[in-house]
Design an enzyme around this catalytic site. Structure first.
Site, mmCIF file in Angstrom:
data_model
loop_
_atom_site.group_PDB
_atom_site.id
_atom_site.type_symbol
_atom_site.label_atom_id
_atom_site.label_comp_id
_atom_site.label_asym_id
_atom_site.label_seq_id
_atom_site.Cartn_x
_atom_site.Cartn_y
_atom_site.Cartn_z
ATOM 1 C CE LYS A 63 -3.935 1.994 2.745
ATOM 2 N NZ LYS A 63 -4.712 1.966 3.819
ATOM 3 C CB SER B 219 -8.240 0.852 5.835
ATOM 4 O OG SER B 219 -8.856 1.878 5.643
ATOM 5 C CB SER C 28 -7.915 3.664 2.877
ATOM 6 O OG SER C 28 -7.201 3.116 3.734
#
Lengths: 496, 484
Positions: free
Chosen positions: A79, A178, A154
């Site tokens: 990420k 997330s 996210s």
């Protein structure tokens, strides 16, 4: 070869048996990315050259008789909120465009030492603020199961990359769900460890007291495998726990007879999708058949979780994101007449809407005259929420809930309505507030062939328990293993 | 109306640990190339995290204990949020409502009123220093500024006093004493010019009749003890004048302008920052065990008060001398070194407090950098005892020693200046002087014994101090008696 379809542990077996080389694994993964990422858009940046170089080195060492590393040749997607040395790290924000950290996050060093190969950085909601990856400054990621839908967020890029076989393992971060919510939307496994289990050094902070890095994988064994590498104390993170890390792989192997499961009644009220509810109930029957004892439990302060989260997280964010001021790195507006206009314009232009919304909310909550009523009150409620869980854990080993009230929703469906969007994290947020571990794994599909996620919540630092329960479920649930058919919207239209 | 001055100080001291407060960078930043003494942590790069340097805690506890503070067993770091380019995270990690040390005091002596006063210490807390801005040209007109982050993360202890200082002079005395204390503790070098000790002050004027406190102003940018006194005096006068004219004092931060000798408004209360303090989530609450406090207490060095008493006792010097000699650690060290090499401790004290301190003050040199070492001073005293040089010569030689850094023996050797030991030669000079000064002889004859001193002086002068004064005195006395 279709190596990309395999799990990480299967690929490692092939590597150890010298049936594939690291180079071949990486080659196959990049071929897959080249084929599908134009549609999925999971990646923001690829680390191709460096990845092949690493793969070659791993192959040479193995050829020379060195012991194979635990994640040798495994393609891992990161990420874009986790600092990677010399590799652009943007947090999905224009304000960090071009920022190349001079250092690696601790988890990156640990993965690389274990032989993992960082293949690229994945898309995300800007600064991890969002539940759909639509808040990325670089465009949304699509759900591989249905390209018209969001992958969740996210960590949407990381979940989509694993679901679309573009990576064996991905790292996400979980501040309010997330990792788990996108894992559930994409039909993969996602774990949020106990706060302090995995070092946050190099994780670019959104809400420091809630943020944790967690793995997103194709199955529970890969999750345990990754946790074996990334968990543990780090001298560089004062909040990381100095506790022994168990072998998560071997703990998966035990059964779950007599395990006591609590099902929080507050999680099954209004707003829950009926198909999600049914899927969870089916899952509970599987646990029962495996010898678990199931009872309803109450977590009375559940309804306050969302407002509490949106005060604490935004307050911390308002401070954490203050450093993006155009002075040292990242985006800066040119031709400013003075310092305050440089700050104002840089931050107005550099941040997206949701980030600005949360900075303003958090700044307000911390302002003098409001601090007691908002931030301090929220901290007190946080304690009550934590106590709800610790009381429940006096009686139960784990809690089982849905991961999200609905399966993946459509792009643009909720983006204009933040409050509705926030509700998609309603089952995951309390876990972050309590600082405890939870895993999301697939427990079925709805009628539109969208995955549904099951959340297993554990006691602090008892990741081995939730991994064991998750593994037992995965092995015995008899849910058909489906894979997403990635087709472009155009193909779909043609088919109709 | 009769007024009372109310002053409280906020003093920041840079703690002399080897590494910075939250990272492993060196604290030796002065004179380094800009932005070379940095790492991701002190640069506040995204994703970096602070880890408290345990030495900083130890130094701060040491300071708080020496200021008679109660040490809080659990204290918390807070973030103080504000935007400024020298603050790379846009917040300073500091302490807010639970500081490390509270409720202490320091005693000061006010010579003017000949009284001892106990000044309350509200708190001692730990925080990080910021970087420095370097403006192109003047701050008001510069077209760009550069940032040097080398100082970021230097550990600071902030010491806050109660508003109990009653004059600018008291503030100055307090500050000098505090500097002396932290130097003795070896936690800070106390250099105000280089900014390792910095002082802000809150000033107000209280109406004695009503007892009402006046509105306070905060004074910043005072970079020397002298500046502290001057700035505070200016501010007190300014406030008194305004009050006399019936003008309300505005609560504001004011900047001391050293070149213009005035304080200028920086920002008013309305423009004041809302720092939005909240507990620093990246650091655990600071826990200090009783054992740690006792451990630190054991390592506390001799403090100035105790040292002063010891000087009086073991060196047998007056309290006045002991007070001055222990007014800075370096001076006390200098004295002790010198005294250890010489039997008469008072002579040593006289020379240090007299000649040496006068020269140091004139040349604005710190005792640490004194060109005359304690060894050299004692060598000179011994030359006097051996009558190789006279007292008068010694003063000249001392000056040369100070200017050149050379030893007395070497200076004498190089210049050939030694005492005239040939007594016949001396008597010839004495005779000559007596002959040249009939007035003095007459005075002597009329009973003015002191006239001899004048004649001795004349002999010394004509020999450029190379004569043995007591020999000359005796010689003149005998001659005069003969004449009489």
């Amino acid at each position: 070869m279709t190596l990309h379809k395999l799990s990480a542990h299967d690929v490692i077996d092939l590597f150890k048996k010298k049936k594939v080389t690291a180079y071949e694994i990486i080659q196959d993964i990049y071929d897959r990315i080249d084929k599908v990422d134009g549609l999925v858009k999971a990646f923001l940046i690829l680390n191709r050259e460096d990845a092949f170089k690493q793969a070659k080195e791993i192959d040479i060492k193995f050829k020379n008789g060195e012991e194979p590393l635990p994640l040798a040749g495994i393609a891992v997607a990161i990420k874009d909120i986790i600092a990677t040395k010399k590799i652009e790290t943007t947090c999905g924000s224009k304000i960090l465009k071009g920022f190349r950290p001079p250092y690696n996050a601790t988890v990156i060093d640990k993965l690389r030492e274990a032989g993992a190969i960082i293949i690229g950085k994945t898309n995300m909601d800007e600064f991890a603020m969002g539940s759909s990856t639509e808040n990325s400054a670089f465009g949304p990621t699509k759900n591989p199961w249905d390209l018209e839908r969001v992958p969740g967020g996210s960590s949407g890029g990381s979940a989509a990359a694993v679901a679309a076989d573009e990576a064996f393992i991905a790292l996400g971060t979980d501040t309010g769900g997330s990792v788990r919510q996108p894992a559930s939307f994409c039909g993969v496994v996602g774990l949020k460890p106990t706060y302090g289990r995995v070092s946050r050094y190099g994780l670019i902070a959104y809400a420091s007291s809630l943020d944790q890095i967690g793995p997103i994988t194709k199955d529970v064994v890969d999750c345990a495998l990754t946790m074996n590498i990334i968990a543990g104390h780090d001298n560089k993170d004062s909040t990381s726990a100095d506790l022994e890390v168990p072998d998560y792989l071997s703990s998966c192997q035990e059964g779950i007879e007599n395990i006591k499961i609590g099902v929080p009644k507050e999680y099954f009220v209004k707003g829950i999708d009926i198909e999600v509810k049914d899927a969870i109930n089916k899952a509970l029957r599987v646990f029962e058949e495996l010898g678990a004892k199931i009872e309803e439990v109450s977590l009375p302060h559940t309804e306050y979780s969302l407002p509490t989260y949106y005060l604490i997280a935004t307050a911390e964010a308002s401070s954490n994101l203050a450093r993006y001021d155009g002075v040292q790195y990242g985006y800066r507006v040119e031709d400013c007449k003075d310092l305050s206009s440089m700050y104002e314009r840089t931050r107005s232009e550099g941040f997206g809407k949701e980030v600005k919304r949360r900075i303003m909310l958090g700044t307000y909550a911390l302002s003098s005259g409001y601090y007691d009523a908002y931030y301090l009150k929220a901290q007190k409620v946080r304690t009550l929420i934590r106590e709800d869980f610790s009381k429940a854990f006096n009686k139960y080993d784990i809690l089982v809930t849905p991961t999200s009230p609905t399966p993946a929703f459509k792009l643009n469906e909720k983006i204009a309505d933040p409050l509705t969007m926030y509700l998609s994290d309603i089952y995951t947020i309390p876990v972050n507030l309590a600082g405890i571990p939870a895993i999301s794994l697939n427990c079925g599909y709805n009628k539109n062939n969208l995955p549904i996620g099951l959340q297993i919540i554990g006691k602090p630092f008892k990741e081995e328990t939730i991994l064991r329960v998750a593994y037992n479920f995965e092995q015995n649930c008899e849910i058909e293993k489906r894979r997403p058919e990635i087709s472009s919207i155009k193909d779909k239209e043609n088919a109709e | 109306m009769s007024e009372e001055i109310v002053i409280g100080l906020e003093v920041h001291i840079q703690l002399m640990t080897k590494s910075k407060i939250f990272c492993q960078c060196s604290t030796d930043y002065i004179g380094k190339k800009p932005n070379t003494n940095v790492c991701p942590v002190c640069l506040g790069l995204p994703g970096s995290l602070p880890v408290l340097n345990k030495k900083v805690l130890e130094f701060a506890i040491r300071t708080a204990l020496a200021l008679n503070c109660k040490i809080n067993r659990a204290s918390i770091f807070h973030r103080k949020n504000y935007f400024y380019p020298d603050l790379p995270k846009a917040y300073q990690i500091s302490q807010y409502d639970s500081p490390l040390g509270v409720n202490g005091y320091m005693e000061i002596f006010i010579p003017e009123s000949d009284e001892k006063r106990k000044i309350g210490i509200t708190r001692v807390h730990i925080e990080e220093d910021a970087g420095k801005l370097i403006h192109e040209g003047d701050i008001a007109t510069s077209s760009y500024s550069l940032v040097d982050y080398n100082r970021c993360g230097i550990p600071l202890a902030e010491i806050v006093t109660e508003p109990e200082l009653r004059s600018p002079e008291e503030a100055r005395i307090f500050l000098i004493k505090l500097r002396n204390l932290v130097q003795h503790l070896e936690v800070c070098d106390g250099n105000m010019e280089e900014g390792s000790l910095r002082c802000d002050a809150n000033v107000s004027v209280r109406d004695i009749q009503t007892g009402n406190l006046g509105t306070k102003t905060e004074i910043k940018n005072m970079n020397s003890f002298r500046a502290v006194k001057k700035a505070l005096q200016f501010e007190v006068d300014r406030q008194k004048e305004l009050l006399a004219e019936g003008v309300k004092i505005v609560q504001e931060t004011r900047h001391w302008d050293e070149s213009k000798n005035i304080t200028l408004s920086m920002r008013s209360k309305e423009e004041a920052h809302d720092y939005r303090y909240f507990p620093e989530p990246d650091l655990l609450p600071l826990r200090v065990s009783q054992e740690m406090i006792e451990e630190v207490r054991k390592t506390l060095p001799e403090l100035p008060e105790v040292r002063k008493e010891r000087f009086i006792k073991i060196y047998n010097i007056p309290e006045y001398d002991a007070e001055i000699l222990t007014s800075s650690k370096a001076l006390g060290d200098y004295y002790e070194k010198a005294a250890s090499l010489y039997p008469d401790k008072k002579v040593v004290s006289n020379w240090i407090m007299g000649e040496l301190m006068r020269f140091l003050k004139e040349e604005k040199i710190e005792i640490e950098d004194s060109p005359i070492s304690p060894e050299n001073l004692i060598e000179m005293l011994k030359l006097m005892d051996e009558r190789i040089i006279s007292g008068k010569m010694a003063k000249d030689i001392f000056e040369t020693m100070f200017k050149t850094g050379k030893g007395a023996r070497q200076i004498i050797k190089e210049s050939g200046v030694t005492q005239i030991t040939d007594e016949n030669e001396l008597i010839k000079i004495v005779d000559k002087i007596i002959k040249e000064n009939p007035k003095s002889v007459e005075d002597f004859n009329q009973g003015k014994e002191k006239a001899i001193n004048y004649l001795v002086g004349q002999v010394m002068r004509s020999t450029k101090g190379r004569a043995k004064p007591d020999f000359v005195f005796e010689a003149i006395k005998q001659r005069m008696k003969k004449i009489r």
